[in-house]
Design a protein around this motif. Structure first.
Motif, short mmCIF file in Angstrom:
data_model
loop_
_atom_site.label_atom_id
_atom_site.label_comp_id
_atom_site.label_asym_id
_atom_site.label_seq_id
_atom_site.Cartn_x
_atom_site.Cartn_y
_atom_site.Cartn_z
N VAL A 34 0.72 -1.20 -0.18
CA VAL A 34 0.16 -0.03 0.03
C VAL A 34 0.77 1.29 0.01
O VAL A 34 0.55 2.16 -0.82
CB VAL A 34 -0.98 0.13 1.13
CG1 VAL A 34 -1.90 1.21 1.19
CG2 VAL A 34 -1.59 -1.32 1.13
N ASP A 35 1.89 1.20 0.98
CA ASP A 35 2.92 2.32 1.01
C ASP A 35 4.08 1.70 0.63
O ASP A 35 4.79 1.23 1.52
CB ASP A 35 2.68 3.11 2.42
CG ASP A 35 3.67 4.33 2.39
OD1 ASP A 35 4.49 4.48 1.60
OD2 ASP A 35 3.33 5.16 3.31
N LEU A 36 4.60 2.09 -0.44
CA LEU A 36 5.97 1.76 -1.08
C LEU A 36 7.01 2.28 -0.15
O LEU A 36 8.01 1.46 0.11
CB LEU A 36 6.35 1.66 -2.58
CG LEU A 36 5.23 0.93 -3.21
CD1 LEU A 36 5.19 1.65 -4.72
CD2 LEU A 36 5.73 -0.35 -3.39
N GLN A 37 7.17 3.36 0.09
CA GLN A 37 8.11 3.92 0.94
C GLN A 37 8.37 3.74 2.30
O GLN A 37 9.38 3.50 2.83
CB GLN A 37 7.96 5.68 0.95
CG GLN A 37 9.41 6.35 1.33
CD GLN A 37 9.30 7.85 1.26
OE1 GLN A 37 8.46 8.22 1.36
NE2 GLN A 37 10.36 8.22 0.85
N ARG A 38 7.31 3.08 2.91
CA ARG A 38 7.27 2.69 4.52
C ARG A 38 7.08 1.13 4.35
O ARG A 38 7.16 0.65 5.45
CB ARG A 38 6.05 3.22 5.22
CG ARG A 38 6.46 4.66 5.48
CD ARG A 38 7.64 4.89 6.48
NE ARG A 38 7.62 6.21 6.95
CZ ARG A 38 8.66 6.58 7.60
NH1 ARG A 38 9.66 5.89 7.75
NH2 ARG A 38 8.57 7.80 8.29
N ASP A 39 7.11 0.38 3.12
CA ASP A 39 6.72 -0.98 3.23
C ASP A 39 5.67 -1.51 3.67
O ASP A 39 5.82 -2.43 4.51
CB ASP A 39 8.13 -1.74 3.82
CG ASP A 39 9.31 -1.97 2.69
OD1 ASP A 39 8.86 -1.77 1.64
OD2 ASP A 39 10.39 -1.97 3.18
N VAL A 40 4.59 -0.67 3.79
CA VAL A 40 3.39 -1.09 4.36
C VAL A 40 2.64 -2.03 3.44
O VAL A 40 2.21 -1.35 2.28
CB VAL A 40 2.44 0.19 4.86
CG1 VAL A 40 1.14 -0.27 5.32
CG2 VAL A 40 3.22 0.95 5.96
N THR A 41 2.21 -3.06 3.91
CA THR A 41 1.41 -3.97 2.97
C THR A 41 -0.06 -4.19 3.49
O THR A 41 -0.48 -3.37 4.60
CB THR A 41 1.90 -5.36 3.09
OG1 THR A 41 1.64 -5.89 4.53
CG2 THR A 41 3.48 -5.29 2.71
N VAL A 42 -1.06 -4.88 2.67
CA VAL A 42 -2.22 -4.90 3.24
C VAL A 42 -2.52 -5.84 4.41
O VAL A 42 -3.20 -5.48 5.21
CB VAL A 42 -3.07 -5.71 1.89
CG1 VAL A 42 -4.25 -5.98 2.38
CG2 VAL A 42 -3.32 -4.81 0.79
#
Length: 936
Positions: A453-461
């Motif tokens: 979901v957020d590539l810069q923060r490595d946040v996934t679903v």
């Protein structure tokens, strides 16, 4: 990846040599570092910050989350490669989300402050239209564009306006705007904050070829703001959506059109709306293969399907890219049909490709909007609910609509500022129709740990799901739980996608969630840019009076009072400070002396309720003060402690001129405004600082009347004709209009000559010349302190410390018992009514030559010296007195007035200094010297 043989807005006639991670890189002027990397076939940039996954360029705008670099000769610790303009010698390192702050950068930072009638943010078609309409009215207009060129999406397409290509229409508009004297265009400038009352911060930077580089922070005050910030394309969260080779569809088109770079040779295009069709057609036109275009909508517009078919692009509707595969980079896409709820169903196709161009819809760029945001189901995004935004920033993506809204908004903004103008007619437009409704598609069922979901923060679903499983529902809470949207990109590509994923997991619509708060700055800014040149010697502005140069020539030694440079004393050959101060004091007591008192704060208090307002502000009354008179006043804080003091003159029935201490002037004005705006808004009063508008010369001493009679020969300066605490308007002998008051801070006969600041030096010269035969002596703040202390006059901030009431100072006479004022109720508190509070007293050292240090603590002679020592008080002021022929001091002493006649000790460095407690008035207690003698 390859550079196309033609096209683009780059200068192919020149080659730029630079390097990234030590590897040489070539490009052309007009390239960004990202476009040059793609043109060189460098698909992968630095690995992700937390998971170390390979990442590639995703976007072509400043919201890039992956391609982050540090330019080695730029102090900016981390910038997106999509924002770095290529130049010779550029050297950069790719970053995994963390840069290194370098305080030694060569960039020069400065500031500009401007007022504008209309500021248009964004120079796409809507913004240009708004600026044209407002500019034609004659209003002062600023058009702010973050890129190096105007035009926005018009530079990436085939639209025609008024019979010419979009880029040519933009060029015409740019020429017209440049020719308008009241219109200014800022490029490479980003509005980082939009605050109350049209206050904007704009960060501008220099062109890449300019060495040394510079940055400029504009402080714009706009009467109207038009928001034309465009929109940002969003990705879709599917497994492997972070693999290098996955780009946003709009970015692919921009690299093709603007930089002549083909990001892939075999592309699968996935979309939820119309715009990605143009990307597919441009890829084919550039020689790439598009084996499949996947549209999540079951029934896309027939015209689009026909165009794709004509170009040989197969279209699969009601389907989506549900994943990618490949070792490090994309080598194939996984495509499946979707059911009504957006879940993959049926067989999965796996077309080989080296590029996946994804378009999940467009989000209006609303972070600068001051209007509330509402969910727009037509575009599946939040849009401002107001008329300040135009074009894509408002959710309108048709070119004709953008132009119409821009022209109307520009004309309306100009008219609202007093420059009426008719909105220009909308020129003929040849462009695609407004896009059809998108199909919201936020996430694809599958491996949620690899659906980002957020590539810069490595946040996934999976991270968002963990937040939901923990019971979180608010987007703000989920943001903090997952760090989604907290990277340097400020969630440009992830915020709305994150809301969509969260809503999907909660089984509700994104519009039911609302948005997270957008907080300025909307892009990272260095503290150096915020500070500008206000560093070192410029950190705190220096204020000088109109007579400053004279003081310098006269040998003045200065001290800082607030931000002012005040002459402390004037040294003559062979003198030290003590000798100079004694000489200056002697002149004021026996002859005549003059002082630059310009720095005293001055505040105009005007309005029908000015007298009542001052009655509430001061402890004593001012409403009945006669016009032409002046009165000393004291202000207290709400807890009854002394806050400031000064003399206020009544210039007219509704006009008072208040004076304040030099260092407290700004705080006093702030306090007045605070009470007017929050406690007494019903009072009709206006306060204005006029400190800078007046120069003030104090003339003190028995011979001051003689000097004044010479300086203002038409003025009756006799004791009978010019009473104490009165003022007169007069004309000096050199024609300078002046306001002269009879006020004394020394106990001697004294006058204050106030003139417009630009006459300050001339008036000073006249006084000095007319007193020359009388030995007139300039004196500084140190002599002023001695003179006032001899009379027991306090200085707020020196003889008070925020814990002292007027009663503690023995100034009961200044506290009215017949009216209410700020702090009056506090005098009834048991603590403020105690008889043993610290009170102002005088001290005469037993050794007449001993000087008590200011701040020295005072104790009983027989008090223990072992801590805790029972302290009685402290010395607030201490001087040598020419008039007394000895040293003396003022002090705050517990139950001090009862102790008059006692001897207290000040332990100093292992020895004691003894001093007798006295009344604080040492000199002329009867006030006999105040009226002086008649002119000679």
């Amino acid at each position: 990846m390859t550079r196309l043989p033609s096209g683009g807005r780059i200068d192919r006639g020149r080659t730029v040599e630079c390097e990234v991670d030590g590897v040489p890189l070539r490009g052309h002027p007009g390239d960004t570092l990202a476009s040059a990397l793609l043109a060189a076939g460098r698909l992968e940039v630095a690995p992700s910050v937390y998971l170390g996954r390979p990442r590639g360029v995703l976007t072509a705008d400043p919201g890039e989350p992956n391609a982050l670099v540090q330019v080695l000769d730029d102090p900016e610790p981390m910038v997106p490669a999509t924002e770095v303009e290529l130049r010779d010698g550029l050297a950069a390192l790719s970053l995994s989300g963390v840069g290194r702050a370098d305080p030694g950068g060569a960039a020069r930072c400065e500031k500009r402050y401007r007022h504008a009638d209309v500021v248009v943010i964004g120079a796409g078609p809507a913004g240009i239209a708004a600026a044209l309409a407002a500019g034609r009215s004659g209003a002062r207009v600023y058009l702010v564009e973050r890129h190096r060129e105007l035009g926005g999406a018009l530079l990436d397409g085939d639209e025609r306006i008024d019979g010419v290509p979009g880029a040519k229409w933009v060029a015409r508009a740019a020429c017209e705007l440049a020719a308008r004297p009241e219109t200014r265009v800022l490029t490479r400038a980003t509005v980082t904050g939009h605050y109350d009352h049209g206050y904007l911060l704009v960060a501008e930077h220099s062109a890449p070829e300019q060495r040394p580089p510079w940055q400029r922070l504009w402080h714009l005050r706009a009467r109207r703001v038009v928001l034309a910030t465009g929109a940002r394309e969003r990705p879709v969260a599917f497994p492997g959506n972070d693999r290098p080779g996955v780009l946003l569809a709009g970015a692919v088109r921009r690299y093709l059109r603007r930089f002549a770079v083909l990001p892939g040779e075999r592309a699968v295009v996935g979309t939820t709306g119309d715009s990605a069709y143009a990307t597919a057609l441009d890829l084919v036109a550039a020689g790439a293969s598009v084996p499949l275009l996947v549209d999540a909508r079951p029934e896309p517009p027939a015209a689009l399907l026909a165009r794709a078919r004509d170009a040989g692009v197969p279209v699969r509707t009601g389907a989506a890219v549900i994943g990618t595969s490949g070792e490090r980079w994309v080598s194939a896409a996984r495509v499946s049909a979707l059911d009504d709820r957006g879940r993959p169903v049926g067989p999965v196709d796996v077309p080989e490709c080296d590029l996946v161009a994804v378009g999940g819809g467009w989000n209006p760029a609303v972070e600068l909007s001051r209007d509330p945001l509402v969910w727009d189901a037509e575009i599946a995004a939040f849009a401002p609910d107001g008329d300040a935004a135009v074009g894509a920033a408002r959710g309108s993506f048709g070119l004709r609509d953008c132009l119409a809204q821009g022209f109307a908004a520009g004309a309306a903004a100009a008219a609202a500022t007093g420059f009426p103008v008719v909105a220009p007619p909308i020129p003929p437009v040849d462009a695609d129709p407004a896009p059809a409704r998108v199909r919201p598609l936020w996430m694809i069922q599958g491996d949620e740990e690899s659906s980002f979901v957020d590539l810069q923060r490595d946040v996934t679903v999976a991270d968002v799901r963990r937040a939901v499983d923990a019971g979180l529902r608010s987007p703000e809470h989920v943001k903090r739980y997952t760090t989604l949207g907290t990277g340097s990109d400020q969630g440009a590509t992830s915020n709305v996608l994150g809301l969509g994923v969260l809503a999907t997991l909660l089984g509700i619509e994104p519009g039911d969630l609302g948005t997270t708060a957008s907080r300025p700055p909307v892009r990272p800014m260095r503290f150096e840019l915020l500070a500008g040149r206000d560093r070192g010697a410029l950190h705190d502005p220096v204020r000088t009076t109109p007579m400053h140069d004279w003081h310098v020539r006269a040998g003045a030694v200065f001290e800082d009072v607030g931000q002012w440079k005040r002459a402390r004393h004037y040294l003559r050959p062979g003198e030290d400070m003590a000798a100079a101060v004694l000489r200056e004091c002697t002149a004021a007591r026996t002859g005549v002396a003059m002082m630059d008192a310009t720095t005293l704060g001055k505040i105009d208090v005007i309005g029908p309720d000015a007298g009542e307002f001052l009655n509430r502000v001061y402890t004593n009354g001012f409403a009945k003060l006669t016009v032409g008179k002046a009165r000393y006043g004291m202000m207290c804080t709400a807890d009854g402690m002394v806050f400031d003091d000064g003399v206020t003159m009544r210039l007219a029935p509704e006009h008072y001129l208040m004076s304040t201490t030099t260092g407290n002037a700004a705080a006093v004005l702030d306090r007045l405004e605070e009470w007017l705006q929050t406690e007494w808004p019903q009072l009709s009063v206006h306060c204005t600082s006029v400190t800078e508008q007046w120069a003030t010369i104090a003339v003190a001493g028995p011979d001051s009347r003689t000097v004044l009679a010479r300086v203002a020969p038409e003025l009756d300066v006799s004791a009978a004709g010019f009473g104490f605490m009165e003022f007169r308007d007069a004309v000096l002998r050199n024609g300078i209009p002046a306001r002269i008051s009879r006020i004394s801070f020394s106990g001697e006969l004294a006058f204050e000559i106030n003139v417009a600041s630009w006459y300050g030096q001339a008036a000073w010269d006249a006084v000095f010349a007319d007193g020359a035969d009388l030995g007139i002596t300039p004196y500084g703040t140190e002599a002023m302190h001695v003179l006032r202390a001899e009379k027991g006059f306090v200085i707020v901030g020196q003889d008070t410390d925020g814990t002292v009431t007027p009663l503690d100072l023995g100034m009961d006479w200044v506290v009215s018992k017949r009216k209410s004022f700020i702090g009056d109720r506090s005098f009834a508190r048991p603590d403020t009514a105690r008889s043993d509070r610290k009170q102002l007293v005088g001290l005469l050292p037993v050794d007449r030559d001993a000087l008590l240090p200011e701040g020295a603590q005072l104790v009983e002679p027989d008090a223990t010296r072992t801590p805790p020592v029972p302290m009685l008080g402290h010395v607030t002021s201490s001087y040598r007195s020419a008039a007394l022929g000895r040293t003396f001091a003022l002090a705050l002493v517990r139950d001090g007035r009862r102790r008059v006649g006692e001897v207290l000790h000040a332990p100093i460095g292992g020895a004691d200094l003894a001093a007798e407690v006295t009344d604080p008035v040492f000199y002329d207690p009867e006030g006999a010297r105040r009226d002086g003698h008649q002119p000679r």
